[in-house]
Each structure stands twice: as C-alpha cells, then as structure tokens.
Enzyme design. Structure first.
Site, PDB file in Angstrom:
ATOM      1  N   CYS A 247      39.780  48.107  41.137  1.00 30.21           N
ATOM      2  CA  CYS A 247      40.044  48.695  42.449  1.00 30.21           C
ATOM      3  C   CYS A 247      38.750  49.014  43.191  1.00 30.21           C
ATOM      4  O   CYS A 247      38.065  48.106  43.633  1.00 30.21           O
ATOM      5  CB  CYS A 247      40.956  49.918  42.307  1.00 30.21           C
ATOM      6  SG  CYS A 247      41.749  50.381  43.870  1.00 30.21           S
ATOM      7  N   HIS A 332      45.665  47.507  39.629  1.00 31.68           N
ATOM      8  CA  HIS A 332      45.542  48.431  38.498  1.00 31.68           C
ATOM      9  C   HIS A 332      46.188  47.870  37.237  1.00 31.68           C
ATOM     10  O   HIS A 332      47.400  47.985  37.053  1.00 31.68           O
ATOM     11  CB  HIS A 332      46.198  49.771  38.852  1.00 31.68           C
ATOM     12  CG  HIS A 332      45.440  50.570  39.854  1.00 31.68           C
ATOM     13  ND1 HIS A 332      44.506  51.518  39.499  1.00 31.68           N
ATOM     14  CD2 HIS A 332      45.444  50.540  41.203  1.00 31.68           C
ATOM     15  CE1 HIS A 332      43.971  52.047  40.585  1.00 31.68           C
ATOM     16  NE2 HIS A 332      44.534  51.471  41.639  1.00 31.68           N
ATOM     17  N   GLU A 334      46.001  49.091  34.349  1.00 26.94           N
ATOM     18  CA  GLU A 334      46.494  50.174  33.487  1.00 26.94           C
ATOM     19  C   GLU A 334      47.896  50.597  33.897  1.00 26.94           C
ATOM     20  O   GLU A 334      48.587  51.280  33.143  1.00 26.94           O
ATOM     21  CB  GLU A 334      45.540  51.370  33.534  1.00 26.94           C
ATOM     22  CG  GLU A 334      45.632  52.240  34.761  1.00 26.94           C
ATOM     23  CD  GLU A 334      44.947  51.671  35.993  1.00 26.94           C
ATOM     24  OE1 GLU A 334      44.993  52.307  37.053  1.00 26.94           O
ATOM     25  OE2 GLU A 334      44.351  50.577  35.892  1.00 26.94           O
TER      26      GLU A 334
END
Length: 367
Positions: A247, A332, A334
């Site tokens: 990001c 993202h 994650e």
C-alpha cells in the site's frame, strides 16, 4: 434520545441524521468503503487517519466490537457515517457496541444518512472535505472552517515512536511502520519471522545495524510524498536486502525508484476489488484502502515493471524491480477485512529472503 447531527460537505451539501459515538465536532476528508463486513477492522485501520469514513453497506454494528478484531491499538479516523446504526448487536464475540467504542476514543458518528447519495456525490465530484457536528452553527460558518487545510503528518501520528521486537526463530524482518495493520504482523509471525518494528523515520544505517534478512514497508495514511525521509531510506537500502512494499509502502518504493504517484479521484476502499496478475493472467479479489496510485506512465523510464493492474480502472496494483529482489503491491495481502487470495505474497517474499540468507552464508564461508 439521540441528538441531531449534520454532515456538511465543502460543496455546501448538508446531510441531517442522528448522532452516535462522541458528540464532538470533527473535520476530515470524506471517503467511502464498500465492504459488507469488517467495520471494526475499518475503524481501527491507521490508514484512515484524519478521514471521515462512509460505509456503503446499509446496516453497521450488528455483530458489535471484539477485542480480537482490532487492527491497531486505537482508531485514528475522524468520523463515521452509516445508514443504519445497530444499537443492540447480537454475536457471541461481542464485547461492546460501536457507539461505546467511538465514545471511548472521542470520534463522532452520524446515522440515518442517505449513504447511497453521499457515495454518488463523492464518485462524481471526487473526495471532499467535510465536518460532522451536533452544534447549531450556521452552514456558512462551517464552510469557512472547511477552507482550512486538513490534517498533515498523518504517518508520524500513527507510527511507532521506537524500535521494538516481536521475537521469532525465523528470518529477521524489519517492518517499517507507516501505520502498519496487525494483520501484517500476524502473517509474519505465523511464518516464524523474527520481526523488528521500526518507526517511519528509521534511517538506512539504523536498519543495517539490526542486520536484517529482509525489509517490509507497511501500509499507512496520506500522501507518500509527505514522507521524504522514507523515500531516501528506501533509495539507500534498495538492493542490500530483499524488500516488500504494501500500500503506502508500494508507493514509497515506486518513488524511491524514480516513478511518480498521483492523487486519485475517490480512491479504492473495500474488500472486493479485482486485481489481475500479469504474469499468470489470474484475477485476485483484494482488500484495498488508498487515495493515491503509482502513475503507470512514470514507471516506463525506471528499473520497475508493472506486475498487477486493477481491473476496474487499470491503475497500477503491483511492481517488480528488474535488478533487485524487491516488489510491492498496492492492495492488502494480509486481508483484514477481506479475502485471502493474496497471502501467497508473504511466502514469495520469504522465498527471496531465504535465497538472500543462503547467499550470505555461502559468501561468509568463502571469505
């Protein structure tokens, strides 16, 4: 009985609703998130620092707030806008309502707003400044307040102030914290990494003294060009260790390599954004939260190549360095909240780290 609240946009549009959370006046950049669930992860994502977040899904708060779903120690956003605020959540993990959580951190919310109309305004005109208030102050007076610049230096507000370890028995990874979500730490520690979390203004020499096996540049809020020290550090350290940017970290990596970034009209925020990996042709559904993007044209004259693109608008979603073990993604991996399509990127990074460690050991034995 809930007090009346107003959301006033800089173009003069006024939304009238009911107050929840803290009864305070707050200014911010008004953005929207398209996620159906995951409002707690949205509220606690440091990348929303200084912003007023509108949820496009109509009912928010129905499963409450749980200690285990926070993505940071506290929320940093400046306001929360919803269509329907659920006052009585029902879930076995629920520990408090979003109303109580927002009150705890002094963040105002406004409910019973036509969020479809608000989202269409932002999509048509671009991101706008706004103010949430329960006061009877005139619209003209509130618009004068919105003429002032909004918060700057968001990264310094959300980053850790000091180095700290999250011990593990695996490779040593320096996680440069520009507003890192806990999800990144979870992915690294689940893979056994020995993580050292560093502040946003860590220098290249300080990183070298840690003797890492790899570097991860985290997500974070705001304009990447407002963190020049991080760009310089990345330029100095590039090529010395494997590097992975996420990001804001992706944008800083691009700037360090000579590419450019640009402000988007209304950004990408939500857990349902399709991204195409150019090498395989595969499409991944991704979680995103950003208002700036890397300029595709600016990549052409650098040592970078584009690895991923957004299918909705063609913007750059991933980069690979042609000479060094370094890559980045705009979304993202994650995924909190969001899909898990992109977890493999952490494994790809650690494969590069393993190759680096093996090479270092081989070099040491020949000296």
């Amino acid at each position: 009985m809930a007090k009346q609240a107003r959301l006033v946009l800089e173009d003069g549009t006024v939304f009238i609703g009911k107050s929840f959370g803290a009864e305070e006046e707050s200014l911010g950049e008004v953005v929207f998130n398209t996620g159906i669930t995951g409002y707690q992860e949205v509220l606690s994502d440091p990348s929303y620092c200084g912003q007023i977040v509108t949820m496009t899904y109509p009912m928010i708060g129905n499963y409450g707030v749980s200690r285990d779903d926070f993505e940071s120690m506290r929320p940093f956003l400046h306001g929360f806008v919803v269509r329907e605020h659920c006052e009585v959540p029902n879930n076995w993990r629920n520990e408090q309502t979003i109303d109580a959580m927002l009150k705890e951190y002094g963040i105002p919310g406004i409910a019973e707003v036509d969020t479809r109309k608000l989202t269409r305004i932002i999509r048509q005109h671009g991101t706008l400044k706004g103010v949430i208030t329960t006061s009877g102050e005139s619209v003209e007076s509130l618009l004068e307040k919105l003429e002032a610049p909004l918060m700057e230096g968001q990264v310094s507000r959300v980053s850790t102030k000091n180095l700290f370890p999250v011990p593990g028995r695996g490779p040593r990874i320096v996680l440069v914290d520009f507003g890192a979500k806990y999800g990144i730490l979870r992915e690294l520690t689940n893979r056994g990494c020995d993580v050292i979390v560093a502040p946003y203004n860590v220098t290249a020499d300080e990183i070298r003294r840690i003797r890492p096996d790899g570097i991860l540049l985290s997500n974070g809020p705001g304009d990447p060009k407002s963190v020049p020290e991080a760009i310089r550090m990345t330029q100095e350290i590039l090529g010395e260790y494997p590097l992975f940017g996420i990001c804001l970290g992706h944008q800083l990596f691009a700037l360090a390599c000579g590419a450019d970034t640009e402000r988007m009209k209304f950004g990408h925020r939500g857990g349902n954004h399709p991204v195409k990996e150019l090498a395989t042709g595969r499409t991944h559904i991704t979680s995103q939260n950003h208002g700036y993007a890397v300029s595709a044209e600016s990549v052409m004259n650098t040592d970078l190549e584009i690895s991923h693109i957004a299918l909705n608008d063609g913007t750059v979603e991933g980069l690979i360095h042609k000479k060094h073990a370094a890559f980045s993604v705009q979304y993202h991996p994650e995924a909190a909240p969001g899909p898990y399509d992109s977890n493999y990127l952490f494994d790809r990074f650690l494969e590069q780290v393993a190759t680096f460690v093996k090479g270092e050991k081989a070099h040491a034995t020949t000296r």
